[in-house]
Each structure stands twice: as structure tokens, then as C-alpha cells.
Design a protein around this motif. Sequence first.
Motif, PDB file in Angstrom:
ATOM      1  N   CYS A  94       0.850  -1.187   0.000  1.00  0.00           N
ATOM      2  CA  CYS A  94       0.000   0.000   0.000  1.00  0.00           C
ATOM      3  C   CYS A  94       0.886   1.237   0.000  1.00  0.00           C
ATOM      4  N   SER A  95       0.581   2.204  -0.833  1.00  0.00           N
ATOM      5  CA  SER A  95       1.417   3.402  -0.951  1.00  0.00           C
ATOM      6  C   SER A  95       1.155   4.434   0.140  1.00  0.00           C
ATOM      7  N   TYR A  96       0.157   4.193   0.988  1.00  0.00           N
ATOM      8  CA  TYR A  96      -0.159   5.186   2.015  1.00  0.00           C
ATOM      9  C   TYR A  96       0.778   5.043   3.225  1.00  0.00           C
ATOM     10  N   HIS A  97       0.863   3.820   3.778  1.00  0.00           N
ATOM     11  CA  HIS A  97       1.725   3.612   4.936  1.00  0.00           C
ATOM     12  C   HIS A  97       2.652   2.409   4.782  1.00  0.00           C
ATOM     13  N   GLY A  98       2.672   1.797   3.593  1.00  0.00           N
ATOM     14  CA  GLY A  98       3.633   0.745   3.324  1.00  0.00           C
ATOM     15  C   GLY A  98       3.268  -0.640   3.821  1.00  0.00           C
ATOM     16  N   TRP A  99       2.031  -0.842   4.258  1.00  0.00           N
ATOM     17  CA  TRP A  99       1.636  -2.199   4.651  1.00  0.00           C
ATOM     18  C   TRP A  99       1.771  -3.115   3.438  1.00  0.00           C
ATOM     19  N   GLN A 100       2.162  -4.382   3.692  1.00  0.00           N
ATOM     20  CA  GLN A 100       2.347  -5.325   2.597  1.00  0.00           C
ATOM     21  C   GLN A 100       1.486  -6.575   2.794  1.00  0.00           C
ATOM     22  N   PHE A 101       1.063  -7.142   1.648  1.00  0.00           N
ATOM     23  CA  PHE A 101       0.175  -8.298   1.685  1.00  0.00           C
ATOM     24  C   PHE A 101       0.645  -9.326   0.666  1.00  0.00           C
ATOM     25  N   ARG A 115       3.936  -7.130   6.536  1.00  0.00           N
ATOM     26  CA  ARG A 115       4.791  -6.046   7.037  1.00  0.00           C
ATOM     27  C   ARG A 115       3.965  -4.823   7.397  1.00  0.00           C
ATOM     28  N   ILE A 116       4.206  -4.309   8.600  1.00  0.00           N
ATOM     29  CA  ILE A 116       3.655  -3.033   9.032  1.00  0.00           C
ATOM     30  C   ILE A 116       4.846  -2.181   9.486  1.00  0.00           C
ATOM     31  N   PRO A 117       5.328  -1.285   8.647  1.00  0.00           N
ATOM     32  CA  PRO A 117       6.547  -0.525   8.989  1.00  0.00           C
ATOM     33  C   PRO A 117       6.441   0.242  10.295  1.00  0.00           C
ATOM     34  N   GLN A 118       5.248   0.631  10.709  1.00  0.00           N
ATOM     35  CA  GLN A 118       5.075   1.447  11.908  1.00  0.00           C
ATOM     36  C   GLN A 118       4.959   0.614  13.188  1.00  0.00           C
ATOM     37  N   ALA A 119       4.965  -0.736  13.071  1.00  0.00           N
ATOM     38  CA  ALA A 119       4.741  -1.587  14.239  1.00  0.00           C
ATOM     39  C   ALA A 119       5.882  -1.464  15.247  1.00  0.00           C
ATOM     40  N   ILE A 157       1.946  -8.559  14.232  1.00  0.00           N
ATOM     41  CA  ILE A 157       1.437  -9.069  12.958  1.00  0.00           C
ATOM     42  C   ILE A 157       1.032 -10.527  13.100  1.00  0.00           C
ATOM     43  N   ALA A 158       1.880 -11.332  13.701  1.00  0.00           N
ATOM     44  CA  ALA A 158       1.571 -12.752  13.876  1.00  0.00           C
ATOM     45  C   ALA A 158       0.449 -12.961  14.882  1.00  0.00           C
ATOM     46  N   GLN A 159       0.401 -12.130  15.919  1.00  0.00           N
ATOM     47  CA  GLN A 159      -0.594 -12.315  16.969  1.00  0.00           C
ATOM     48  C   GLN A 159      -2.006 -11.957  16.522  1.00  0.00           C
ATOM     49  N   LYS A 160      -2.133 -10.934  15.681  1.00  0.00           N
ATOM     50  CA  LYS A 160      -3.458 -10.467  15.279  1.00  0.00           C
ATOM     51  C   LYS A 160      -3.581 -10.354  13.763  1.00  0.00           C
ATOM     52  N   ASN A 161      -2.989 -11.312  13.060  1.00  0.00           N
ATOM     53  CA  ASN A 161      -2.935 -11.221  11.603  1.00  0.00           C
ATOM     54  C   ASN A 161      -4.316 -11.182  10.966  1.00  0.00           C
ATOM     55  N   GLN A 162      -5.286 -11.898  11.555  1.00  0.00           N
ATOM     56  CA  GLN A 162      -6.619 -11.929  10.962  1.00  0.00           C
ATOM     57  C   GLN A 162      -7.250 -10.541  10.899  1.00  0.00           C
ATOM     58  N   ASN A 163      -6.859  -9.666  11.812  1.00  0.00           N
ATOM     59  CA  ASN A 163      -7.401  -8.304  11.814  1.00  0.00           C
ATOM     60  C   ASN A 163      -6.772  -7.433  10.734  1.00  0.00           C
ATOM     61  N   PHE A 164      -5.618  -7.870  10.205  1.00  0.00           N
ATOM     62  CA  PHE A 164      -4.868  -7.027   9.290  1.00  0.00           C
ATOM     63  C   PHE A 164      -4.897  -7.546   7.852  1.00  0.00           C
ATOM     64  N   CYS A 165      -5.634  -8.604   7.592  1.00  0.00           N
ATOM     65  CA  CYS A 165      -5.642  -9.210   6.252  1.00  0.00           C
ATOM     66  C   CYS A 165      -6.367  -8.329   5.242  1.00  0.00           C
ATOM     67  N   ALA A 166      -5.881  -8.351   4.018  1.00  0.00           N
ATOM     68  CA  ALA A 166      -6.631  -7.757   2.907  1.00  0.00           C
ATOM     69  C   ALA A 166      -7.771  -8.710   2.538  1.00  0.00           C
ATOM     70  N   THR A 167      -8.845  -8.160   2.002  1.00  0.00           N
ATOM     71  CA  THR A 167      -9.976  -8.990   1.580  1.00  0.00           C
ATOM     72  C   THR A 167      -9.673  -9.590   0.219  1.00  0.00           C
ATOM     73  N   VAL A 168      -9.687 -10.918   0.148  1.00  0.00           N
ATOM     74  CA  VAL A 168      -9.351 -11.638  -1.072  1.00  0.00           C
ATOM     75  C   VAL A 168     -10.595 -12.364  -1.584  1.00  0.00           C
ATOM     76  N   TYR A 169     -10.889 -12.167  -2.862  1.00  0.00           N
ATOM     77  CA  TYR A 169     -12.018 -12.866  -3.475  1.00  0.00           C
ATOM     78  C   TYR A 169     -11.515 -14.093  -4.225  1.00  0.00           C
ATOM     79  N   PRO A 170     -12.228 -15.221  -4.130  1.00  0.00           N
ATOM     80  CA  PRO A 170     -11.827 -16.401  -4.912  1.00  0.00           C
ATOM     81  C   PRO A 170     -11.748 -16.051  -6.396  1.00  0.00           C
ATOM     82  N   SER A 171     -10.700 -16.532  -7.055  1.00  0.00           N
ATOM     83  CA  SER A 171     -10.523 -16.232  -8.473  1.00  0.00           C
ATOM     84  C   SER A 171      -9.853 -17.410  -9.163  1.00  0.00           C
TER      85      SER A 171
END
Length: 436
Positions: free
Chosen positions: A73-80, A88-92, A98-112
Motif C-alpha cells: 500500500c502506498s499510504y503507509h507501506g503495509w504489505q500483503f 509487514r507493518i513498517p510502523q509496528a 502481525i503474527a498475533q493479530k494477523n486476521q485483523n490485518f488481512c486484505a480482503t481476497v475474493y476467490p478467483s
Amino acid sequence: MSSFNFFQHWYPLLPVEDIDPQKLTTATLLGIPLVIWKQPSSKTYQVFLDRCPHRLAPLSEGRIDDKSNNLMCSYHGWQFEANGDCTRIPQADNPEIIAQKNQNFCATVYPSCQKNDLLWVWMDESSAEIAAKTSLPLSSKIDSDKGFVWSSMVRDLEYDWQTLVENVADPSHVPFAHHGIQGNRERAHPIPLNVVQSTIELIKAEVDKPFKTTITFEPPCHLEYEIVLPGGKQLGLITYCIPVAPGKSRIVAQFSRNFAYQLHHLIPRWWDHLQNRNLILDGDMVLLHQQESFLQNINWKTAYKMPTKADRLVIEFHSWLDRYCEGKLPWEQVGVVASLPTGTTSREVLLDRYHQHTQHCSSCRNTLKIVKLWQWILLTYFIVIVSIVAVLPDSLRIDLGVWLTISALLGLGISALLRFWLMPKFYFIDYVHSQR
């Protein structure tokens, strides 16, 4: 009575050949913004919701990181990564978060998936298991083993999904709306169309004259014509009608046949789009955009007068929509205002080929780049040659200068042809029915 779920179905977004693997590609489906991307080492594309879970910035404005090959993401550099997990969360302050609460930080992925040269997406991210068990609405005519060849096209349209389906389901408009391209108004004739099946999952119609034709609509998007010509020849018009937003739709089409193989390989895809496919869609655009505006807040049953057999499939489609979908698409489920855009839309916007098609089509956009390059090369050649001839000695100017000047003028003429005749076809061509 069962209701139709628009989200638990497969939709094609684009022909795979039109996706640039080096860039992030955007699309909108059912009012939901999407971003298409893939890791350099992967052969398959991923489809994400175009929103970063951090602060909802569009991921399509991001980039594929050179080191991790993940989406940044170009806003704060989060990576997926490809499965949507945040890596990666550069500000962490504490990297373990990230490992402890990864489900809260996931991008929404649609089956494709990729099939029949198309990229498909399933629009309910929470039902991947159902998606895996659900067949894609594929055409049997996209099969080289059966002797078929085909080409594809995508274009965004300035009218609603309902209007698009209704139009494709109406063969009787072709001789008039597409006179001189795909039909002839002088040869128009009654179309004895019969609906032979109608369920929540399939509408099927048949026509016996002039050629045996089967028309199937597999909701929500697959509408196909199977035309049998004399001698066992077959034509297929496979269309996928994509609901983008109220008053906006996309058509993904494939055109197949089991004959004229050499012609298929000789005609460039971009030329077919310029001289045939785009013209056909142009012929409908202004008519349907205005028709749609007239139909707002009016029931089709009282607004339309449809007394002939040629209208039966249109009637059946609207009846299906009323029966299973309450006559509308589920815009309220995604927070989209269902009303159509208001105000007058210019013909330049309605028939804007560049933003509706060229930028999406790899063949057309690459050809346009080449045409632009050659136009400037030839123009530069003219200027350079004229300058050289001007300073040539008199002894050379007559013998060599004449031929150089002729070549320069020829280059200038070709440059003008590219600039004023060919290049506009990638951007805008006004379609005036009364002049055809």
C-alpha cells in the motif's frame, strides 16, 4: 419462492491477455472496487478488495514490492502476500503484533481463477468452499480441440446491466442498429423466437429461421448465441454481462467459429475491434443510454409495447428479474445508491473508446503506442529531409534532392493518415444512425 444471490456466482473480469502483469489493474463489480495483481513468480492473478485494511486507502495506488514481491500500500507501506495475509507493518513497535493479530490485518481476497482465457472472480469472499464447488459459466465453443477459433473483447458501457442483458437478448435490433456492419435493414424479417425453458438458473430460447439458433441466458451474466450454418459450420457469440454500478456495465465477449481459420489468423485483433466490435457497441450506446433514462421510475410492463415473438426473450428476462430479484440488483447490500446518474451525458463521453476499451485491451493500447511512435518518426523524417535538401549543393539537389523530397512527402502523408484517420479510432468516433 427462491431469491437469486448475485454475489455467489462467477464473473469474468477481463481476458487474461489484456492484463499487464507488471501493473496493478482495477475493476468494479456490483459496486465493489477491485484490484488485480500477481507476484512475478506466479502464473495466477489475485483479486483483492481495493481497500487497505489499515486506513482504507486504495491498494490499486500501491505497487508490487521489488524485494518481497508482495502488494504494498502506498499510504503507509503495509504489505500483503497472495493469500491476503499482512506481512509487514513498517510502523509496528512490536513486530510480533502481525503474527498475533494477523486476521485483523488481512486484505480482503475474493476467490478467483483463470479459465477459457478469462480471469474469473467470485464476489462473496466468505464462501470460498461454495465457489470451489460451483461450475463456471463456460462456453463449449471455446475449445480448440473441437475445431473452434475465437477472439475476445472487453468494453465498459454507459448503461445498466439490465439494459445490457435486455439488448443482447434482442436479436431483432441487429439489422437496424447495426446496419452495414452486422446487419442490413432491407433484409429484416420476423424472428419466430420461442422460450423453451425458464428457471432461476437458466433461460433458453430457440429460433429456426433463417438459421437454427439457440440462445441461453445463465444468470447473472452468461448470455450466448449458438448459430448453426449450412454444412455444419457454427458461430458462437458468447457474452458476459457484468453489473458494474447503477447505469454502468461491462461486456466481456468471445466470438468463436469452426471455419475460416486463415482469416482468423490474418486479421489483427486490434483491427477487428476498431472496424467491427467497437462499431457494433457504438451503434447501441446512445440508443440504450437514452432508453434507460426514459424507463426510470416506470414499470417495463406498461412502458414497453412488445407484441411480437421477437420480443419474447426480453419479456422472459424481465419476468425472471421481477420473480427472483424483485426487479433490481442488490445495490443496497454494498451501500450503493441505486438511482441512475442524472443529467445529460455528451456523445464524447458515451462513445469514449479510449477509457471504455483501448486502455483495457492489450492489442489496442500497444498498437496505439506503435502508431503514435511511427507518426512522430515520419514527421521527424520529413523535417530532417527537408532541412537536408535545403542545404544540398545545387548539383545534388536536382538528382538526389528530388527523390529525398518525394520520400519525405510520402512519409508526411502516411504520418497524416495515422494522425487524422487511424488514431481517432482508438479514442472517439461519433455514430450517427441517420447517416448510415
